[in-house]
Design an enzyme around this catalytic site. Structure first.
Site, PDB file in Angstrom:
ATOM      1  N   LYS A 285       0.707 -18.694  25.625  1.00  0.00           N
ATOM      2  CA  LYS A 285       1.518 -17.688  26.289  1.00  0.00           C
ATOM      3  C   LYS A 285       1.426 -17.890  27.799  1.00  0.00           C
ATOM      4  O   LYS A 285       0.335 -18.050  28.348  1.00  0.00           O
ATOM      5  CB  LYS A 285       1.018 -16.290  25.906  1.00  0.00           C
ATOM      6  CG  LYS A 285       2.066 -15.208  25.945  1.00  0.00           C
ATOM      7  CD  LYS A 285       1.558 -13.944  25.258  1.00  0.00           C
ATOM      8  CE  LYS A 285       2.642 -12.902  25.173  1.00  0.00           C
ATOM      9  NZ  LYS A 285       2.193 -11.694  24.464  1.00  0.00           N
ATOM     10  N   GLU A 371       3.073  -0.202  11.813  1.00  0.00           N
ATOM     11  CA  GLU A 371       3.155   1.246  12.023  1.00  0.00           C
ATOM     12  C   GLU A 371       2.980   2.027  10.729  1.00  0.00           C
ATOM     13  O   GLU A 371       2.395   3.120  10.725  1.00  0.00           O
ATOM     14  CB  GLU A 371       4.495   1.597  12.673  1.00  0.00           C
ATOM     15  CG  GLU A 371       4.641   1.127  14.108  1.00  0.00           C
ATOM     16  CD  GLU A 371       5.091  -0.309  14.241  1.00  0.00           C
ATOM     17  OE1 GLU A 371       5.174  -0.814  15.376  1.00  0.00           O
ATOM     18  OE2 GLU A 371       5.371  -0.955  13.194  1.00  0.00           O
ATOM     19  N   ARG A 399       9.660   3.303  12.108  1.00  0.00           N
ATOM     20  CA  ARG A 399       9.347   2.357  11.037  1.00  0.00           C
ATOM     21  C   ARG A 399       8.364   2.944  10.032  1.00  0.00           C
ATOM     22  O   ARG A 399       8.126   2.357   8.980  1.00  0.00           O
ATOM     23  CB  ARG A 399       8.780   1.073  11.642  1.00  0.00           C
ATOM     24  CG  ARG A 399       9.732   0.424  12.630  1.00  0.00           C
ATOM     25  CD  ARG A 399       9.147  -0.813  13.278  1.00  0.00           C
ATOM     26  NE  ARG A 399       9.005  -1.904  12.327  1.00  0.00           N
ATOM     27  CZ  ARG A 399       9.058  -3.182  12.674  1.00  0.00           C
ATOM     28  NH1 ARG A 399       9.262  -3.524  13.924  1.00  0.00           N
ATOM     29  NH2 ARG A 399       8.902  -4.119  11.782  1.00  0.00           N
TER      30      ARG A 399
END
Length: 643
Positions: A285, A371, A399
């Site tokens: 990253k 979630e 969600r």
């Protein structure tokens, strides 16, 4: 940058066809120029930086090998896709990213034919890719489908549900796992690349299929030992047993920044008739930009920054952010109560719980991008006597709606929901807007709902939630900074279902649910210039409503205006239902609910978005005056007086 970037190769790229026309030995230079262009562009606009920098070489390689857009390319989440946007005909608009009328910060089908599927939330790419692969098969199309999913998104159950389904089918789906953080299996240099190229190639695949065919002719007791031997041989060198068990042919890990490794492997999987394949690519990253490499979390999403120093621009402020007030308030409550624990779904810094983690490392649980699990996990904690705070963005809590109903509300468990990013979020656009939580939670029995009018009220609501053990409770607050009000040292426990009168007046009552209170007070000042001195009230609660306060407002005012940062079906709808059922709309009061429009609103500044929705001071004034009977001429005269 002060000087114009030198990007001679990138300047020749107007579409992926131009990439495919380049000699492969030129792709390294193209990747370097693409990385420089992305850094320069995001320094101007702000946005997601680290993830995109990590997939520059992968982006170039995919477009070089596959025939996009005929071959479908799906980027999970979408914030990896800035380099993709640059090389797919949008370079001239890349410095409009996340701005009004500019490019989206995520992939969007309406924006380009190269964006095969829109994204914003994570872990959807494999499901969508499988659908497209099946569609291609049903239509007799030879296209390939490539789903690029980040390793964080692989922590969501939906990704594994899709893989489990794909593994039972013969669809020509290629999943590229961009492993940029958790390092499922680190690459081992040239040997790793050689093995990845070997097992993805036709010779090995043909030998494997021949061996399988031979094994089927052997007595049954030979089948399982043969399968285990082949699986062990590959897994010993390459890993990937989990993906093989799900029915995918696993290739990797390979260095995602080495084009000499990437290109031949992608060529092999492109030409393979084996169906579903997972290519495990390891990237870094922030690759190629030292500040982002050294601090991946701080450079995941950035404001405008100085390319040379990496310093991000921060607007001066006299007020703390709502997120930081929540975190500090929760820490205060946790210091007094060891039963308080915090749950986050892969957003510790976004929700402020990274601060809580520093204070209580053994009382915070990051469950990953999951979630649904987060909510039921919190329900389990609550069932056995803990006081869990599940801090989840409004848009992501969607969600887990079934879990909120089935696992929390039906059992009346005291899970505390801290709902960040309520209302419009500005540059992140419709995928991240927290418009619907009041409506979707308001329909659930046993749920107590609060909305903070300012940062001081948020502190009180954290304290209230901490002490609320008689069922689920949620409080919402927006992205950004508070109003700069005086802060209490500690939060006080509010009386459930009681609002407050902030300013007494007559004729017009302005009733706010959430941080539109500031705009209601500004509207009151403008109305006062017309000789109208309205009452301004803060509802605090949507469930239960302050029935006494609302009854009084309806009976003593000619106009009642509600204002909220939520969709139709939220606070205003609950007030309207109460007024109608009590017969309070049969008298003289004219009720006008102000809510967000019934449409998906594109990115812009938060202030512009609320102005367009009529939820700024001028919009509230206009609504109130129209309710009093002002026509266009009278409104124009009133605005001239207000100035």
């Amino acid at each position: 940058m002060a000087d114009k970037l030198e990007t001679p190769l990138l300047d020749t790229i107007t579409s992926p066809e131009d990439i495919r026309a380049l000699p492969q030995e030129d792709l390294r230079q193209l990747a370097d120029e693409l990385r420089a262009e992305m850094i320069d562009a995001v320094s101007v606009t702000g946005g997601h930086l680290g993830a995109g920098l990590g997939v520059v070489e992968l982006t170039v390689a995919i477009h070089a090998i596959f025939n996009t857009p005929d071959d479908r390319l799906i980027w999970d989440v979408g914030h990896q896709a800035y380099p993709h946007k640059i090389v797919t005909g949008r370079r001239d608009r890349i410095r409009t990213l996340r701005q009004k009328d500019g490019l989206s910060g995520f992939t969007r089908r309406a924006e380009s034919e190269y964006d095969a599927f829109g994204a914003g939330h994570s872990s959807t790419s494999i499901s969508a890719g499988l659908g497209m692969a099946v569609a291609a098969e049903l239509q007799g199309q030879p296209r390939r489908v490539i789903s690029v999913i980040g390793d964080g998104a692989m922590s969501a159950g939906m990704a594994y549900e899709a893989m489990n389904n794909a593994g039972t089918m013969d669809a020509r789906l290629i999943v590229i796992l961009n492993d940029n953080d958790m390092s499922i299996a680190p690459p081992t240099g040239a040997m790793s690349a050689y093995l990845a190229r070997l097992v993805s190639g036709p010779v090995y695949r043909n030998m494997r299929e021949t061996a399988k065919s031979l094994a089927r002719r052997l007595p049954p007791f030979f089948h399982e030992p043969a399968r285990r031997t082949e699986e062990f041989a590959r897994s010993f060198f390459t890993g990937g047993t989990l993906f093989e068990e799900l029915g995918f042919y696993y290739v990797g890990p390979i260095d995602g920044h080495n084009l000499d490794h990437l290109l031949p492997v992608l060529e092999n999987v492109r030409d393979s008739e084996t169906g579903p394949i997972l290519v495990h690519v390891v990237t870094k990253k922030g690759k190629g930009y030292a500040p982002a490499e050294d601090s991946a979390d701080k450079y995941h999403g950035v404001s405008k920054f100085n390319v040379i120093t990496g310093a991000q621009a921060k607007a001066p402020s006299n007020a703390p952010s709502y997120t930081s007030v929540f975190a500090e308030s929760l820490i205060q409550e946790a210091e007094q109560d060891p039963r308080i624990v915090a749950v986050t779904a892969a957003m510790p810094s976004g929700t402020g719980l990274d601060k809580f983690a520093k204070a209580f490392a053994d009382r915070i649980y990051d469950v990953g991008i999951a979630e649904q699990h987060a909510v039921t996990f919190a329900a389990g904690l609550a069932a056995d006597g803990m006081r869990p705070f599940a801090a989840i963005y409004s848009t992501f809590l969607q969600r887990a709606y079934d879990q909120v109903i089935h696992d929390v509300a039906i059992q009346n468990l005291p899970v505390r929901f801290a709902i960040d990013r309520a209302g419009y979020v500005g540059a992140d656009g419709p995928t991240h807007a927290g418009n619907y939580d009041a409506a979707y939670l308001g329909a659930i029995p046993n749920m107590t709902l609060m909305a903070a009018a300012d940062e001081a009220e948020l502190r009180h609501m954290v304290a209230t939630a901490a002490q609320h053990d008689s069922g689920p409770i949620a409080f919402r607050y927006p992205r950004g900074e508070g109003r700069g009000v005086e802060m209490p040292e500690r939060g006080k426990v509010l009386q459930i279902g009681r609002g407050r009168i902030v300013q007494d007046g007559g004729t017009i009552a302005l009733l706010s649910y959430g941080t539109r209170l500031g705009e209601c007070l500004a509207a009151s000042e403008q109305l006062a210039a017309l000789g109208l001195n309205p009452t301004v009230a803060d509802a605090r609660f949507m469930k239960p409503l302050d029935r006494e306060m609302i009854t009084n407002l309806a009976q003593t005012h000619d106009v009642l205006v509600t204002a909220e940062e939520g969709s139709i079906g939220g606070f205003g709808a609950h007030v309207a239902t109460f007024l109608a059922n009590e017969g309070l709309l049969d008298g003289n009061v004219r009720f006008r609910p102000l809510a967000l429009p019934d449409s998906f609103v594109e990115q812009a500044s938060q202030s512009d978005m609320y102005a367009a929705a009529g939820l700024n001071a001028r919009g509230i004034v206009s609504t109130a005056l129209k309710a009093l009977g002002y026509d266009d001429a009278a409104l124009k005269a009133a605005y001239n007086r207000i100035g």
